[in-house]
Design an enzyme around this catalytic site. Structure first.
Site, PDB file in Angstrom:
ATOM      1  N   LYS A 200       0.845  -1.202   0.000  1.00  0.00           N
ATOM      2  CA  LYS A 200       0.000   0.000   0.000  1.00  0.00           C
ATOM      3  C   LYS A 200       0.878   1.249   0.000  1.00  0.00           C
ATOM      4  CE  LYS A 200      -1.542   1.621   3.998  1.00  0.00           C
ATOM      5  NZ  LYS A 200      -1.123   3.013   4.279  1.00  0.00           N
TER       6      LYS A 200
ATOM      7  N   CYS B  91      -4.065   8.095   9.469  1.00  0.00           N
ATOM      8  CA  CYS B  91      -4.243   7.625  10.843  1.00  0.00           C
ATOM      9  C   CYS B  91      -3.867   8.721  11.839  1.00  0.00           C
ATOM     10  CB  CYS B  91      -3.374   6.398  11.097  1.00  0.00           C
ATOM     11  SG  CYS B  91      -3.799   5.039  10.017  1.00  0.00           S
TER      12      CYS B  91
ATOM     13  N   ARG C 206       1.352  14.899  13.204  1.00  0.00           N
ATOM     14  CA  ARG C 206       2.078  14.380  12.020  1.00  0.00           C
ATOM     15  C   ARG C 206       2.394  15.579  11.143  1.00  0.00           C
ATOM     16  NH1 ARG C 206      -0.762   8.972   9.793  1.00  0.00           N
ATOM     17  NH2 ARG C 206       1.312   8.628   8.862  1.00  0.00           N
TER      18      ARG C 206
ATOM     19  N   ASP D  44       4.664   0.267  12.082  1.00  0.00           N
ATOM     20  CA  ASP D  44       3.358  -0.191  11.602  1.00  0.00           C
ATOM     21  C   ASP D  44       3.022  -1.610  12.044  1.00  0.00           C
ATOM     22  OD1 ASP D  44       3.533   1.545   8.405  1.00  0.00           O
ATOM     23  OD2 ASP D  44       3.090   2.220  10.438  1.00  0.00           O
TER      24      ASP D  44
ATOM     25  N   ARG E  94      -8.661   0.061   4.636  1.00  0.00           N
ATOM     26  CA  ARG E  94      -7.770   1.036   3.975  1.00  0.00           C
ATOM     27  C   ARG E  94      -6.457   0.372   3.548  1.00  0.00           C
ATOM     28  NH1 ARG E  94      -6.353   5.778   7.542  1.00  0.00           N
ATOM     29  NH2 ARG E  94      -4.989   6.088   5.748  1.00  0.00           N
TER      30      ARG E  94
HETATM   31  C1  EPZ Z   1       4.652   6.670   6.363  1.00  0.00           C
HETATM   32  O1  EPZ Z   1       3.978   7.756   6.999  1.00  0.00           O
HETATM   33  C2  EPZ Z   1       3.647   5.548   6.281  1.00  0.00           C
HETATM   34  N1  EPZ Z   1       2.520   5.974   5.472  1.00  0.00           N
HETATM   35  C3  EPZ Z   1       3.167   5.155   7.686  1.00  0.00           C
HETATM   36  O2  EPZ Z   1       2.348   3.991   7.536  1.00  0.00           O
HETATM   37  C4  EPZ Z   1       4.373   4.779   8.533  1.00  0.00           C
HETATM   38  O3  EPZ Z   1       3.934   4.567   9.864  1.00  0.00           O
HETATM   39  C5  EPZ Z   1       5.415   5.893   8.519  1.00  0.00           C
HETATM   40  O4  EPZ Z   1       5.764   6.228   7.150  1.00  0.00           O
HETATM   41  C6  EPZ Z   1       6.694   5.503   9.241  1.00  0.00           C
HETATM   42  O5  EPZ Z   1       7.248   4.374   8.645  1.00  0.00           O
HETATM   43  C7  EPZ Z   1       2.650   5.945   4.127  1.00  0.00           C
HETATM   44  O6  EPZ Z   1       3.693   5.606   3.599  1.00  0.00           O
HETATM   45  C8  EPZ Z   1       1.451   6.374   3.336  1.00  0.00           C
HETATM   46  P1  EPZ Z   1       7.096   9.771   8.397  1.00  0.00           P
HETATM   47  P2  EPZ Z   1       4.671   9.217   7.016  1.00  0.00           P
HETATM   48  O7  EPZ Z   1       7.066  11.061   7.658  1.00  0.00           O
HETATM   49  O8  EPZ Z   1       5.406   9.436   5.750  1.00  0.00           O
HETATM   50  C9  EPZ Z   1       7.845  12.930  11.806  1.00  0.00           C
HETATM   51  C10 EPZ Z   1       0.416   2.672   7.696  1.00  0.00           C
HETATM   52  O9  EPZ Z   1      -0.061   2.100   8.678  1.00  0.00           O
HETATM   53  N2  EPZ Z   1       7.774  13.929  10.750  1.00  0.00           N
HETATM   54  O10 EPZ Z   1       8.196   8.816   8.124  1.00  0.00           O
HETATM   55  O11 EPZ Z   1       3.659  10.205   7.447  1.00  0.00           O
HETATM   56  C11 EPZ Z   1       6.503  12.282  12.082  1.00  0.00           C
HETATM   57  O12 EPZ Z   1       5.737  13.070  12.970  1.00  0.00           O
HETATM   58  C12 EPZ Z   1       0.942   4.082   7.834  1.00  0.00           C
HETATM   59  O13 EPZ Z   1       0.547   2.148   6.557  1.00  0.00           O
HETATM   60  C13 EPZ Z   1       8.112  15.230  11.025  1.00  0.00           C
HETATM   61  O14 EPZ Z   1       8.457  15.565  12.155  1.00  0.00           O
HETATM   62  O15 EPZ Z   1       5.720   9.017   8.204  1.00  0.00           O
HETATM   63  C14 EPZ Z   1       6.906  10.969  12.698  1.00  0.00           C
HETATM   64  O16 EPZ Z   1       7.182  11.166  14.063  1.00  0.00           O
HETATM   65  C15 EPZ Z   1       0.680   4.641   9.218  1.00  0.00           C
HETATM   66  N3  EPZ Z   1       8.040  16.153  10.028  1.00  0.00           N
HETATM   67  C16 EPZ Z   1       8.200  10.618  11.963  1.00  0.00           C
HETATM   68  O17 EPZ Z   1       8.660  11.848  11.385  1.00  0.00           O
HETATM   69  C17 EPZ Z   1       7.664  15.825   8.751  1.00  0.00           C
HETATM   70  O18 EPZ Z   1       7.627  16.707   7.875  1.00  0.00           O
HETATM   71  C18 EPZ Z   1       8.029   9.609  10.848  1.00  0.00           C
HETATM   72  O19 EPZ Z   1       7.027  10.092   9.968  1.00  0.00           O
HETATM   73  C19 EPZ Z   1       7.318  14.485   8.491  1.00  0.00           C
HETATM   74  C20 EPZ Z   1       7.392  13.547   9.499  1.00  0.00           C
END
Ligand code: EPZ
Length: 420
Positions: free
Chosen positions: A22, A117, A122, A305, A397
């Site tokens: 996904k 989610c 985020r 995840d 989803r």
């Molecule tokens: C991706 O989300 C995935 N979603 C999430 O999977 C997954 O949990 C996550 O990566 C971590 O592996 C998709 O790929 C669609 P991040 P994403 O940016 O990109 C912080 C699922 O269940 N952060 O790597 O939103 C953030 O708050 C979903 O399939 C910032 O601070 O995750 C978090 O603490 C849930 N500033 C950490 O980084 C930013 O600009 C990781 O977030 C972006 C993120």
């Protein structure tokens, strides 16, 4: 609203074919917008997030036709706006990739702020930082992300956090920028690599995906082509954990075992038998598995995840286990629902302490997000009696045909629709 009704204490045995990723598809479909030709994407998971993203792409004029339920033909030549504000955009987190793709292709993008989610803040500050470094002006107003650039120019970007989303969004926008872009402290997840591989098949020049440093040399344009999405690491891990939780034996097929190393190692540490082959893994669980500690980390660490699913498993294992969630600041909201099954979990900030005292028993529960729903399913499979899980829309989803797959493995499970 759909519910899953599960009669627990069934032992799961058999094989399950894992669908496409996904989170890879969520990045690759918007990436196809940047191509000047037609793209054929295979091994798409037939899940609601992907269907929502396809709807959002169609709303901006991108032709998307399903050749079959796992193969999509994308023709972006008809895109007639760079404003993606349809309600489908809000349904998923990954819709923010439309920003990088539209900005990279057309020099501007207006996209509704993403949904996804709800486990803590985020932010998207790293996305904004990266796109601004490439020369874009990025603002967030009236619930929209607005990005505009006369020209995108390569830059050196050091991410404060190894964000999956920011890494991919910057990679998209940089693919056709002038010159070289370097992303340091880049995310290394398999879906980051898959998106880079897709872009390279379409003519991009991206090196280093899967390492901390990704280098993108901008090209004038991308062409069309065919691409097959990698298997879903998290769906695979969910079924591996279900095998351990039910003391069963499940072979997950059509997978990349390397992507599962942290999960395989943790289940083996608990006493499961884990047998790897070239494109499958067999997990055999036993009663009286050992309790373990789990710390979620960015890839190749244990995936956040799979944290909820692991917690559900450990709730059925004697002894004290400690889970530390290092990626998100509030990813334990599902614990309240797990406690209704008899789970003994204490949460203190990013740490969850699990002390299993008595057996789990069926109850009425509600999924609070996608992976929380998967955790409740695993808890229900271990519980004595009947569990009714509401809000299954969250599970749909990211999991295709979850009840059929589990029933084929021996679960006593059915989907019912209820008027709320
Ligand atoms: C991706 O989300 C995935 N979603 C999430 O999977 C997954 O949990 C996550 O990566 C971590 O592996 C998709 O790929 C669609 P991040 P994403 O940016 O990109 C912080 C699922 O269940 N952060 O790597 O939103 C953030 O708050 C979903 O399939 C910032 O601070 O995750 C978090 O603490 C849930 N500033 C950490 O980084 C930013 O600009 C990781 O977030 C972006 C993120």
């Amino acid at each position: 609203m759909d519910h899953l009704i599960i009669n627990g204490k069934q032992t799961l045995r058999g094989e399950v074919a894992i669908n496409g990723s996904k989170n890879a598809a969520t990045a690759i479909l918007p990436a196809a917008i940047m191509c000047s030709g037609i793209c054929v994407i295979d091994n798409l998971p037939n899940v609601d997030d992907i269907l929502s993203l396809v709807e959002a792409m169609r709303k901006i004029g991108c032709k998307c036709d399903f050749k079959d339920k796992h193969t999509l033909i994308i023709d972006p030549s008809g895109i007639n706006t760079t404003c993606a504000n349809h309600e489908s955009v809000r349904k998923l987190r990954g819709s923010y990739y439309l920003v990088g793709a539209l900005l990279g292709r057309f020099g501007k993008a207006e996209v509704t702020l993403p949904g996804g989610c709800n486990f803590g803040t985020r932010p998207i500050d790293q996305h904004e930082k990266g796109l601004e470094a490439l020369g874009a002006s990025v603002t967030t107003e009236h619930g929209m992300i607005k990005a505009f650039a006369e020209k995108l120019t390569g830059a050196n970007i050091y991410l404060d956090v190894a964000s999956v989303g920011a890494t991919i969004n910057i990679m998209l926008a940089a693919s056709c920028a002038d010159g070289l872009t370097t992303i340091e402290n880049a995310a290394k997840e398999p879906h980051v690599v898959d998106c880079a591989n897709f872009l390279n098949v379409m003519g991009a020049k991206i090196k280093g995906a899967g390492t901390d440093v990704i280098k993108i040399t901008g090209v004038n344009s991308l062409h069309g082509g065919e691409y097959t999405i990698i298997p879903d690491q998290i769906e695979c891990g969910t079924f591996m954990i279900a095998a351990a939780a039910t003391a069963g034996e499940i072979t997950v097929k059509n997978i990349i075992p390397k992507h599962m190393d942290s999960v395989s190692a943790k289940l083996a540490e608990m006493g499961c038998k884990v047998e790897e082959r070239s494109d499958s893994i067999t997990v055999t669980g036993y009663p009286n598995l050992k309790h373990v500690n789990v710390k979620t980390m960015a890839y190749p660490g244990f995936p956040t995840d799979l944290q909820p699913q692991m917690t559900a498993l450990l709730c059925n294992v004697s002894g004290t286990s400690i889970i530390t969630e290092t990626v998100f600041d509030n990813r334990y909201q599902y614990i309240t629902e797990l406690r209704r099954l008899g789970c003994n979990v204490t949460v203190d900030g990013r740490v969850a302490i699990i002390n299993q005292l008595e057996k789990l028993t069926g109850a009425d529960v509600n999924a609070t997000d996608l992976r929380a729903g998967a955790a409740l399913i695993i808890g229900a499979l271990c519980a004595e009696g009947t569990t009714d899980i509401g809000n299954i829309k969250y599970v749909d989803r990211g999991y295709e045909a979850i009840e059929e797959k589990l029933a084929n493995l021996g679960a006593d499970i059915k989907r019912v629709s209820k008027e709320e």
